[in-house]
Write a protein that holds these residues in place. Structure first.
Motif, mmCIF file in Angstrom:
data_model
loop_
_atom_site.group_PDB
_atom_site.id
_atom_site.type_symbol
_atom_site.label_atom_id
_atom_site.label_comp_id
_atom_site.label_asym_id
_atom_site.label_seq_id
_atom_site.Cartn_x
_atom_site.Cartn_y
_atom_site.Cartn_z
ATOM 1 N N PHE A 201 28.213 -14.155 -15.998
ATOM 2 C CA PHE A 201 28.388 -14.720 -17.330
ATOM 3 C C PHE A 201 29.508 -13.986 -18.079
ATOM 4 C CE2 PHE A 201 25.284 -17.422 -19.930
ATOM 5 C CZ PHE A 201 26.308 -17.970 -20.696
ATOM 6 N N GLY A 202 29.487 -12.662 -18.042
ATOM 7 C CA GLY A 202 30.483 -11.876 -18.768
ATOM 8 C C GLY A 202 31.887 -12.053 -18.213
ATOM 9 N N ILE A 203 32.017 -12.035 -16.890
ATOM 10 C CA ILE A 203 33.338 -12.204 -16.275
ATOM 11 C C ILE A 203 33.895 -13.591 -16.588
ATOM 12 C CG2 ILE A 203 34.535 -12.463 -14.067
ATOM 13 C CD1 ILE A 203 32.896 -10.178 -12.979
ATOM 14 N N ALA A 204 33.030 -14.614 -16.568
ATOM 15 C CA ALA A 204 33.480 -15.970 -16.860
ATOM 16 C C ALA A 204 34.010 -16.077 -18.288
ATOM 17 C CB ALA A 204 32.333 -16.956 -16.640
ATOM 18 N N LEU A 205 33.316 -15.467 -19.240
ATOM 19 C CA LEU A 205 33.790 -15.475 -20.629
ATOM 20 C C LEU A 205 35.146 -14.769 -20.738
ATOM 21 C CD1 LEU A 205 30.443 -14.614 -22.477
ATOM 22 C CD2 LEU A 205 31.642 -16.809 -22.547
ATOM 23 N N PHE A 206 35.278 -13.646 -20.057
ATOM 24 C CA PHE A 206 36.529 -12.874 -20.084
ATOM 25 C C PHE A 206 37.647 -13.640 -19.388
ATOM 26 C CE2 PHE A 206 38.934 -8.976 -18.508
ATOM 27 C CZ PHE A 206 39.536 -8.749 -19.727
ATOM 28 N N LEU A 207 37.310 -14.321 -18.296
ATOM 29 C CA LEU A 207 38.313 -15.056 -17.531
ATOM 30 C C LEU A 207 38.872 -16.226 -18.343
ATOM 31 C CD1 LEU A 207 39.736 -15.184 -14.805
ATOM 32 C CD2 LEU A 207 37.857 -16.595 -13.956
ATOM 33 N N GLY A 208 38.037 -16.847 -19.180
ATOM 34 C CA GLY A 208 38.515 -17.926 -20.033
ATOM 35 C C GLY A 208 39.602 -17.449 -20.980
ATOM 36 N N ILE A 209 39.423 -16.252 -21.519
ATOM 37 C CA ILE A 209 40.430 -15.681 -22.421
ATOM 38 C C ILE A 209 41.716 -15.375 -21.655
ATOM 39 C CG2 ILE A 209 40.966 -13.710 -23.920
ATOM 40 C CD1 ILE A 209 37.958 -13.505 -24.497
ATOM 41 N N LEU A 210 41.580 -14.722 -20.508
ATOM 42 C CA LEU A 210 42.757 -14.331 -19.740
ATOM 43 C C LEU A 210 43.509 -15.522 -19.156
ATOM 44 C CD1 LEU A 210 41.503 -11.183 -17.765
ATOM 45 C CD2 LEU A 210 42.859 -11.274 -19.857
ATOM 46 N N THR A 211 42.823 -16.634 -18.969
ATOM 47 C CA THR A 211 43.472 -17.809 -18.397
ATOM 48 C C THR A 211 44.403 -18.484 -19.386
ATOM 49 O OG1 THR A 211 41.602 -18.209 -16.908
ATOM 50 C CG2 THR A 211 43.082 -20.072 -17.327
ATOM 51 N N VAL A 212 44.018 -18.524 -20.666
ATOM 52 C CA VAL A 212 44.782 -19.273 -21.660
ATOM 53 C C VAL A 212 45.799 -18.401 -22.391
ATOM 54 C CG1 VAL A 212 44.590 -20.759 -23.710
ATOM 55 C CG2 VAL A 212 42.849 -20.863 -21.933
ATOM 56 N N LEU A 213 45.544 -17.120 -22.531
ATOM 57 C CA LEU A 213 46.479 -16.252 -23.253
ATOM 58 C C LEU A 213 47.902 -16.294 -22.695
ATOM 59 C CD1 LEU A 213 44.539 -12.953 -24.148
ATOM 60 C CD2 LEU A 213 45.478 -14.656 -25.724
ATOM 61 N N PRO A 214 48.103 -16.349 -21.360
ATOM 62 C CA PRO A 214 49.483 -16.339 -20.848
ATOM 63 C C PRO A 214 50.208 -17.674 -20.978
ATOM 64 C CG PRO A 214 47.889 -15.602 -19.182
ATOM 65 C CD PRO A 214 47.130 -16.254 -20.269
ATOM 66 N N ILE A 215 49.560 -18.695 -21.507
ATOM 67 C CA ILE A 215 50.160 -20.013 -21.595
ATOM 68 C C ILE A 215 50.762 -20.212 -22.981
ATOM 69 C CG2 ILE A 215 49.764 -22.499 -21.347
ATOM 70 C CD1 ILE A 215 47.350 -21.813 -19.603
ATOM 71 N N GLY A 216 52.008 -20.692 -23.029
ATOM 72 C CA GLY A 216 52.692 -20.875 -24.300
ATOM 73 C C GLY A 216 52.071 -21.985 -25.132
ATOM 74 N N GLY A 217 52.240 -21.886 -26.441
ATOM 75 C CA GLY A 217 51.659 -22.850 -27.363
ATOM 76 C C GLY A 217 52.117 -24.271 -27.124
ATOM 77 N N ALA A 218 53.358 -24.439 -26.665
ATOM 78 C CA ALA A 218 53.872 -25.795 -26.441
ATOM 79 C C ALA A 218 53.242 -26.462 -25.232
ATOM 80 C CB ALA A 218 55.391 -25.747 -26.277
ATOM 81 N N ASP A 219 52.573 -25.689 -24.364
ATOM 82 C CA ASP A 219 51.878 -26.262 -23.218
ATOM 83 C C ASP A 219 50.417 -26.559 -23.515
ATOM 84 O OD1 ASP A 219 53.913 -26.513 -21.394
ATOM 85 O OD2 ASP A 219 53.683 -24.493 -20.590
#
Length: 477
Positions: A201-219
């Motif tokens: 559960f904890g890793i999944a919550l953390f992975l959601g943050i790490l997945t979207v942070l590197p993506i630019g706002g225009a995407d």
């Protein structure tokens, strides 16, 4: 609840419940189908919601987990919140709202799986398949929850729209993803070990943050579409967990629709999904947020224009095409644009709208924005429909769009957008770009259209310049 019914009806009740579930599923599928056209999307959304409501009501007779009071209270509170948001949230904020909806959908699915897993004292009574779907529902739902709220923050502006990365992030994310699937398998093998459950559960919550942070706002349009798919897949997994066919089918449909739309949008940008997710591309390095006037770091010649000149050209044109972009949404200028179009149509000008698939900050953003201003659906044309018409168009008004009209996509092989399908506005006799400055779009490259002889720049906030244009057209009467 069933013990209040006659004995004969009690015997038939399981079959009746499954039949009603089937009817609710059919209504939901039909509603989803009607979402494919702007003209039927509103009724399609209402039908899909009705299907879900029927599913909730029949669950009262199928599952004796909660009392009527709690479920009815949930329906009332949820309906009240939905009605409030429908009235108060502006169309320009719809991408943020959709991101929140995705997040809550994924979170709800994870909570359903959590509740089903913890409601029994001995989880070993679950089959291996049930435990796998429980783990997947938690994994996908938790990723969707935190990822959607990061997307919300990027769209809202309190998280930077630029890609936020650190060295080795893609490798780290890949290892976390592999580890998460490993934990799902471990949970199925040893369901009594709650450390595994909470670690997943904890890793999944953390992975959601790490997945979207590197993506630019225009995407974010692609990200929102993908997260919508995730929320559907999480719901489908939750359906397997609790044995609910309606949830399985509806979740699968939403998941499939989201994936199809994500693929369409990636093709519209000539980029792979992997490039969007792992390319650290598409930051807020330009757009229409710069200072008014030309950029100071260019020695290229641009042709500036005025409201009176634009009014004259448009009023005597036979055909005008409008290509809106995110700048129109930021300026909240859709109603003023409709005023301009109404005045031109009174002069006998044929006006159409050309919509690029990735214009705006979410799939269909421009369509929804223009619908709010009562623009007729039959004036909205997809890129494939409108492109053949530019050659016979007198004036194209490019309002807040940038990379989706950049001719470099057709001519510059080294360009980041080379090969991306664009609106062929450069083939028209005249293009007029409404923009604050010459700043680049999400690709971070100069737009060749700005410097062509057939193009004119109308600098300023889109709402202000359109108001000036509307006034100038009116003064010509």
């Amino acid at each position: 609840m069933s013990h209040f019914l006659p004995s004969g009806l009690q015997t038939m009740l399981p079959n009746i419940i499954q039949l009603v579930y089937l009817i609710a599923t059919g209504i939901f599928i039909f509603g989803i189908k009607r979402l494919g056209s702007p003209a039927t999307a509103r009724s399609g959304n209402q039908l899909a919601a009705l299907g879900m409501l029927i599913g909730i009501v029949v669950t009262l007779f199928d599952q004796q987990i909660l009392s009527f009071e709690y479920i009815i209270a949930g329906i009332v509170v949820g309906s009240a919140i939905g009605a409030f948001l429908a009235k108060k949230v502006e169309m320009t904020s719809m991408p943020e709202l959709v991101a929140v909806f995705n997040g809550f959908g994924g979170g709800a699915s994870a909570l359903v799986a959590w509740g089903e897993f913890t409601r029994v004292a001995d989880p070993t009574i679950f089959s291996g398949q049930d435990l796998v779907t429980t783990g997947l529902s938690i994994l996908i739902g938790a990723i969707t929850f935190t990822g959607s709220f990061v997307a919300f923050g990027k769209l809202k502006g309190f998280i930077s729209g630029n890609p936020l990365t650190f060295p080795g992030q893609n490798v780290f994310n890949a290892l976390l993803s592999i580890g998460s699937f490993g934990l799902v398998g471990w949970l199925a093998f040893d369901p009594t070990n709650l450390i595994i459950f909470w670690t997943l559960f904890g890793i999944a919550l953390f992975l959601g943050i790490l997945t979207v942070l590197p993506i630019g706002g225009a995407d974010m349009p692609v990200v929102i579409s993908l997260l919508n798919s995730y929320s559907g897949l999480a719901a489908s997994m939750a359906g397997f967990v609790i044995g609910n066919n309606l949830l399985i089918i509806s979740g699968a449909l939403v998941g499939a629709a989201g994936l199809i739309l994500t693929n369409i949008m990636c093709e519209s940008m000539n980029r792979s999904l992997g490039n969007v997710l792992f390319g650290a591309f598409g930051g807020d390095n330009g757009g229409d947020g710069g200072n008014t006037g030309p950029a100071a770091d260019t020695d290229k010649t641009v042709h500036k224009t005025t409201a009176q000149d634009v009014a004259l050209q448009c009023s005597y044109a036979d055909k005008v095409i409008i290509t809106p972009g995110y700048g129109l949404a930021v300026a909240q200028a859709q109603h003023v644009l409709k005023e301009v179009v109404d005045k031109l149509e009174k002069k006998g000008v044929n006006v159409k709208y050309g919509i690029h698939p990735v214009a705006g900050r979410m799939p269909g953003h421009m369509n929804v924005l223009l619908a709010e201003a009562d623009v007729p659906y039959d004036q909205l044309y997809d890129m494939e429909q409108i492109n053949p018409e530019f050659k016979s168009t007198d004036v194209v008004l490019v309002i807040g769009a940038n990379d989706v009209v950049n001719p470099a996509a057709k001519t510059e092989e080294g360009s980041p957008i080379y090969g991306m399908p664009i609106l062929d506005v450069d083939e028209a006799k005249r293009t007029i770009v409404f923009k604050r400055s010459l700043s680049p779009g999400f690709a971070g490259i100069d737009n060749e259209l700005f410097y062509e002889d057939s193009n004119q720049m109308f600098f300023g906030d889109a709402k202000d310049t359109l108001q000036d244009l509307s006034q100038a057209i009116g003064e010509m009467d």
